[in-house]
Every structure is written in structure tokens, then in C-alpha cells.
Design a protein around this motif. Sequence first.
Motif, PDB file in Angstrom:
ATOM      1  N   THR A 147       0.115   3.750  -3.074  1.00 13.41           N
ATOM      2  CA  THR A 147       0.331   4.567  -1.880  1.00 13.41           C
ATOM      3  C   THR A 147       0.738   3.688  -0.705  1.00 13.41           C
ATOM      4  O   THR A 147       0.746   2.466  -0.781  1.00 13.41           O
ATOM      5  CB  THR A 147      -0.945   5.359  -1.530  1.00 13.41           C
ATOM      6  N   ALA A 148       1.072   4.333   0.417  1.00 19.11           N
ATOM      7  CA  ALA A 148       1.652   3.623   1.552  1.00 19.11           C
ATOM      8  C   ALA A 148       0.670   2.703   2.256  1.00 19.11           C
ATOM      9  O   ALA A 148       1.085   1.865   3.049  1.00 19.11           O
ATOM     10  CB  ALA A 148       2.219   4.633   2.547  1.00 19.11           C
ATOM     11  N   ASP A 149      -0.634   2.853   1.978  1.00 21.27           N
ATOM     12  CA  ASP A 149      -1.603   2.018   2.676  1.00 21.27           C
ATOM     13  C   ASP A 149      -2.044   0.816   1.842  1.00 21.27           C
ATOM     14  O   ASP A 149      -2.998   0.139   2.186  1.00 21.27           O
ATOM     15  CB  ASP A 149      -2.828   2.843   3.080  1.00 21.27           C
ATOM     16  N   THR A 150      -1.372   0.527   0.737  1.00 26.38           N
ATOM     17  CA  THR A 150      -1.733  -0.601  -0.111  1.00 26.38           C
ATOM     18  C   THR A 150      -0.876  -1.812   0.240  1.00 26.38           C
ATOM     19  O   THR A 150       0.196  -1.692   0.868  1.00 26.38           O
ATOM     20  CB  THR A 150      -1.550  -0.253  -1.594  1.00 26.38           C
ATOM     21  N   ALA A 151      -1.342  -2.993  -0.175  1.00 29.89           N
ATOM     22  CA  ALA A 151      -0.613  -4.226   0.120  1.00 29.89           C
ATOM     23  C   ALA A 151       0.750  -4.248  -0.537  1.00 29.89           C
ATOM     24  O   ALA A 151       1.694  -4.851  -0.017  1.00 29.89           O
ATOM     25  CB  ALA A 151      -1.445  -5.424  -0.335  1.00 29.89           C
ATOM     26  N   GLU A 152       0.882  -3.557  -1.688  1.00 33.66           N
ATOM     27  CA  GLU A 152       2.165  -3.535  -2.376  1.00 33.66           C
ATOM     28  C   GLU A 152       3.265  -2.902  -1.524  1.00 33.66           C
ATOM     29  O   GLU A 152       4.434  -3.267  -1.631  1.00 33.66           O
ATOM     30  CB  GLU A 152       2.052  -2.763  -3.705  1.00 33.66           C
ATOM     31  N   TRP A 153       2.830  -1.958  -0.685  1.00 35.60           N
ATOM     32  CA  TRP A 153       3.813  -1.264   0.139  1.00 35.60           C
ATOM     33  C   TRP A 153       4.073  -1.954   1.467  1.00 35.60           C
ATOM     34  O   TRP A 153       4.870  -1.477   2.277  1.00 35.60           O
ATOM     35  CB  TRP A 153       3.380   0.185   0.373  1.00 35.60           C
ATOM     36  N   THR A 154       3.446  -3.064   1.707  1.00 37.82           N
ATOM     37  CA  THR A 154       3.727  -3.810   2.931  1.00 37.82           C
ATOM     38  C   THR A 154       5.185  -4.231   2.980  1.00 37.82           C
ATOM     39  O   THR A 154       5.840  -4.155   4.026  1.00 37.82           O
ATOM     40  CB  THR A 154       2.816  -5.043   3.015  1.00 37.82           C
ATOM     41  N   LEU A 155       5.690  -4.679   1.839  1.00 35.83           N
ATOM     42  CA  LEU A 155       7.093  -5.086   1.764  1.00 35.83           C
ATOM     43  C   LEU A 155       8.015  -3.926   1.411  1.00 35.83           C
ATOM     44  O   LEU A 155       9.090  -3.775   2.007  1.00 35.83           O
ATOM     45  CB  LEU A 155       7.249  -6.214   0.738  1.00 35.83           C
ATOM     46  N   LEU A 156       7.608  -3.105   0.462  1.00 33.37           N
ATOM     47  CA  LEU A 156       8.452  -1.987   0.040  1.00 33.37           C
ATOM     48  C   LEU A 156       8.707  -1.001   1.176  1.00 33.37           C
ATOM     49  O   LEU A 156       9.768  -0.379   1.246  1.00 33.37           O
ATOM     50  CB  LEU A 156       7.809  -1.251  -1.137  1.00 33.37           C
ATOM     51  N   GLY A 157       7.727  -0.864   2.057  1.00 34.03           N
ATOM     52  CA  GLY A 157       7.835   0.133   3.124  1.00 34.03           C
ATOM     53  C   GLY A 157       8.905  -0.159   4.141  1.00 34.03           C
ATOM     54  O   GLY A 157       9.229   0.704   4.962  1.00 34.03           O
ATOM     55  N   ARG A 187      10.555   4.875   1.972  1.00 31.30           N
ATOM     56  CA  ARG A 187       9.417   5.628   2.495  1.00 31.30           C
ATOM     57  C   ARG A 187       8.677   6.267   1.324  1.00 31.30           C
ATOM     58  O   ARG A 187       9.272   6.610   0.303  1.00 31.30           O
ATOM     59  CB  ARG A 187       9.846   6.685   3.516  1.00 31.30           C
ATOM     60  N   HIS A 188       7.384   6.411   1.509  1.00 34.83           N
ATOM     61  CA  HIS A 188       6.546   6.949   0.433  1.00 34.83           C
ATOM     62  C   HIS A 188       6.645   8.474   0.424  1.00 34.83           C
ATOM     63  O   HIS A 188       6.592   9.109   1.481  1.00 34.83           O
ATOM     64  CB  HIS A 188       5.096   6.521   0.636  1.00 34.83           C
ATOM     65  N   PRO A 189       6.788   9.098  -0.748  1.00 32.05           N
ATOM     66  CA  PRO A 189       6.886  10.573  -0.774  1.00 32.05           C
ATOM     67  C   PRO A 189       5.582  11.262  -0.415  1.00 32.05           C
ATOM     68  O   PRO A 189       5.603  12.423   0.021  1.00 32.05           O
ATOM     69  CB  PRO A 189       7.289  10.872  -2.227  1.00 32.05           C
ATOM     70  N   LEU A 190       4.446  10.572  -0.586  1.00 30.51           N
ATOM     71  CA  LEU A 190       3.148  11.143  -0.228  1.00 30.51           C
ATOM     72  C   LEU A 190       2.391  10.142   0.640  1.00 30.51           C
ATOM     73  O   LEU A 190       1.441   9.501   0.202  1.00 30.51           O
ATOM     74  CB  LEU A 190       2.344  11.477  -1.496  1.00 30.51           C
ATOM     75  N   PRO A 191       2.793   9.969   1.890  1.00 33.49           N
ATOM     76  CA  PRO A 191       2.174   8.928   2.731  1.00 33.49           C
ATOM     77  C   PRO A 191       0.715   9.192   3.049  1.00 33.49           C
ATOM     78  O   PRO A 191      -0.017   8.271   3.407  1.00 33.49           O
ATOM     79  CB  PRO A 191       3.023   8.947   4.005  1.00 33.49           C
ATOM     80  N   ASP A 192       0.251  10.445   2.927  1.00 35.22           N
ATOM     81  CA  ASP A 192      -1.141  10.761   3.257  1.00 35.22           C
ATOM     82  C   ASP A 192      -2.085  10.592   2.076  1.00 35.22           C
ATOM     83  O   ASP A 192      -3.287  10.822   2.208  1.00 35.22           O
ATOM     84  CB  ASP A 192      -1.249  12.193   3.781  1.00 35.22           C
ATOM     85  N   ALA A 193      -1.570  10.199   0.941  1.00 31.56           N
ATOM     86  CA  ALA A 193      -2.431  10.020  -0.234  1.00 31.56           C
ATOM     87  C   ALA A 193      -3.354   8.830  -0.013  1.00 31.56           C
ATOM     88  O   ALA A 193      -2.950   7.798   0.523  1.00 31.56           O
ATOM     89  CB  ALA A 193      -1.579   9.806  -1.479  1.00 31.56           C
TER      90      ALA A 193
END
Length: 432
Positions: free
Chosen positions: A322-332, A336-342
Motif C-alpha cells: 500500500t501507499a504507506d509502506t517503504a516500498e512505495w516511497t520510490l514507486l509513489g 499513484r496507488h489505486p487504493l491509497p486509504d488501504a
Amino acid sequence: MPPEKHIFRAGDADPSGSLRRQGGKTVFRAGGGKGDRPVKKAAAPGKSNAPSQAAAPDQTPPAPSRPVKLRRGPGPGEQSARAPQPRQAARSPGAAPRPAARPAKRKAARRGPLLPLCILTGLLALLLVCFAGWALDLPGRLAALTGPAASSSAQAGQEWPAMVGDRMVSEKPAKVVSLSPMVTEALLSLPGHEALCAVTEYCDARSTSLPTVGTPLLPRTEEIIALAPDYVLCQTPLAGPVQTALEQAGVEVIQLDTPADLAGLRQFYGQLGALLGGNETGRALGYGVIDRLESTLARYDAALPEKATALLLPDLSGLAATADTAEWTLLGQVFRHPLPDAADWLAGAGCLTDEDGENDLDEIRAADPDVLLVADTVSPEELADALGDLRAVQNGAVVWLDLRLTETLSPRLVFAIADAAALAYPEFAAAS
């Protein structure tokens, strides 16, 4: 013009003599020797003793007497600007007048030594205030030693000592052991990584070809001590017995915080760069790795009018980052994440508890992202069987990658991101 007045000096025995002008008057001087002349009386105050300017042409004018400067008193109707002077003792008529005392100057002379004393007192007070401020700013001084500006405490060009984590490293280490996959990934991207002599079983053994010494939580202490490293690097605290055994063997342990964003990742690489290359050169090299990564991602971010959606799948269990994980620090920065509130990891309702062992991928199907980033442990056939109805699978917008790149926030992740961006933004890829 009034008639000239003729004056005859009393006591002149010889009637012969000559006429002279003196003080605007015509004076008859009787003849006689030089020694027979009577003594002149002292000139009255206020009268000039200058010789007459109109002397008789047949006579040599007398030598001018030395002028005496007299103080002019205030004229009629004027008030003296000076304070009244004290009365002077009576002096003989022929004595020179004593200069008047100047009490104002003597008073200023008495005040003179007080001025340097006042200046010195003010400087001492200012020094005390500055010292008190420096002493009270203890958190600020500690932050200056341990923060990113720690190199400012060293002279220009001085490489050691260097602050790494909570340790002050006095010289370049000959051997280090990594008990963290993220530490291993960072060390391998920096000059001087030859000092890395052992890693964990979870590290990227394909790129290191180094011996392993257990896992981050269960390291093999005896094997580590046998290698005689200067430092052991970790991100999670070691168990008490392991820590004690290493310290007794003379091996220092450095624990580093796990970065959560690009700023933290930059500091992380800077500290490991300082460990391998010194306080100035090594730290700058560590910063440079992440600066280049961030600059590349920023160019994507600035050029994309609207970001496409993407999901990162570690496997086919129904989990996705999900958008709040370290993996998405760079990907973001590119997607954009399809479910950012997950929350945390996106998980199917029954994917972990389903007794029949079937995975619930309904939420991933509902998200239907533009691009999929899938672990390279999943084959294309398995993906098509499980999620063949997704647009990304049907359009071939799938990128397989080594998940250790995302878990360690490796700068090498930029290659997988670039591949995914080329699939999501074909017009941008053609322009770049």
C-alpha cells in the motif's frame, strides 16, 4: 588732527636732545650716555609696547620689545562666556601673568580611567551571556555532532573520525559484517565495499558471493567472531547474549535506523559512505547515490501530467503493498496507488484464513491497476491463471522484479521503475 603734545622728561640734565614719536606723542629725549638713562617704568596693563611706526628719518628706530599677549576682557554689554576664576595672589608688576587654571580639563582627566573600565565590564557581561547560551543549547550541539552536518566539526579534508550511527569510527575498517539486507545493498553500491566479509541468508547472495552467518535475528556468533571483523552492522537490536559475546571478543556493533523516506535513505547511505570512505569523501559519495536516484524520479514526476495507477504484488496470496509502506516511497513518485486509504498491506478478506487454501484476489481485481509490478518468483502462467482478467495482464503492462530491491529501497529499483514507466507512459518513453 589735534596738536602734538610736547613732553619733557624730568631729571634730564642736558638740555640737548632730540624729538621722537612714542605712543602717538612727540617726546623730547635729553642727550646723555647710555648708562645715564633712567630705568623705564613697567608698561601699564592693556597698553602695547610696540615701537612707533613713524620714527624720525635721521634716527634708528629702537629694537622692538617682545610682545606680551594679554587676554581681552568682555566689552561693554557683553557677558563673559567663562566661569569666574578664583582670585590670584598679588604678583610683582614686572612678573609674567600666570596662566589661568582649567578645572574642566582636570575633571575630564579624572574621568578618563573610568571609560576603559566600563568597556571591559560590558565585554565580560557579553561573554558570560554567550557562554550561557552555548551551554544551555545542549540538544543543538548534540544534533550538530550526530546529524548530517557532522562533517563540519572536522577540518577541511579530514576524513577520520567519522560518526556512523551512535559510534565514532576512528579509521577505515578492514572487515565489516552485515546483518541487514538493506545495509548489504547500500554497502555494495559504495566504493570500499571490499571490506564487507559476510552477510545474512536473506541478503542478495547472487551479487555478493560472500559467506552467510545466519539471519538478522539468529546470527551465528561463533562464525562472526572467527572472521575477526571490526564492526557488525545491523538494523534490529541483537539479543543480549549475542551482543555481549561480540563485545567481549572486541567486535563493535553499530545499529542503524531504518529509513522511511528518501530523506532518511539519503542519511542512511551517507553514514555507510562515511564508514567506508571517511567523513568528507565517503559521506559525499553516499549522499550522491540517493541524490542521483531522486533526481531521476523527479524528472518523471515533473514530466507526467497525470500518474497511472500501479500495484506491487509480492506473491499471489492476495497481498499488495500500500501507499504507506517503504516500498512505495520510490514507486509513489512515478505512480499513484489505486487504493491509497488501504491500511498497511492490502489483503483479501479471507486470503489468510481460507480453509480450502484458495486465495481471495477480489480487492486486487477491484483495484484493476494500469501497471503491475510482480515478484520474479511468480511465473507469467501463474499470473495469467490467477489475475488474467486484469487490464495490466491483458495489455502486457507487467514488470517482474527482485523484491529485495523494494524491501531494501535499493537505487537499482530505478531500472524496474523505468521499465514500468515505459509501459504506462509510452508517449513519455518515446519522448525521453
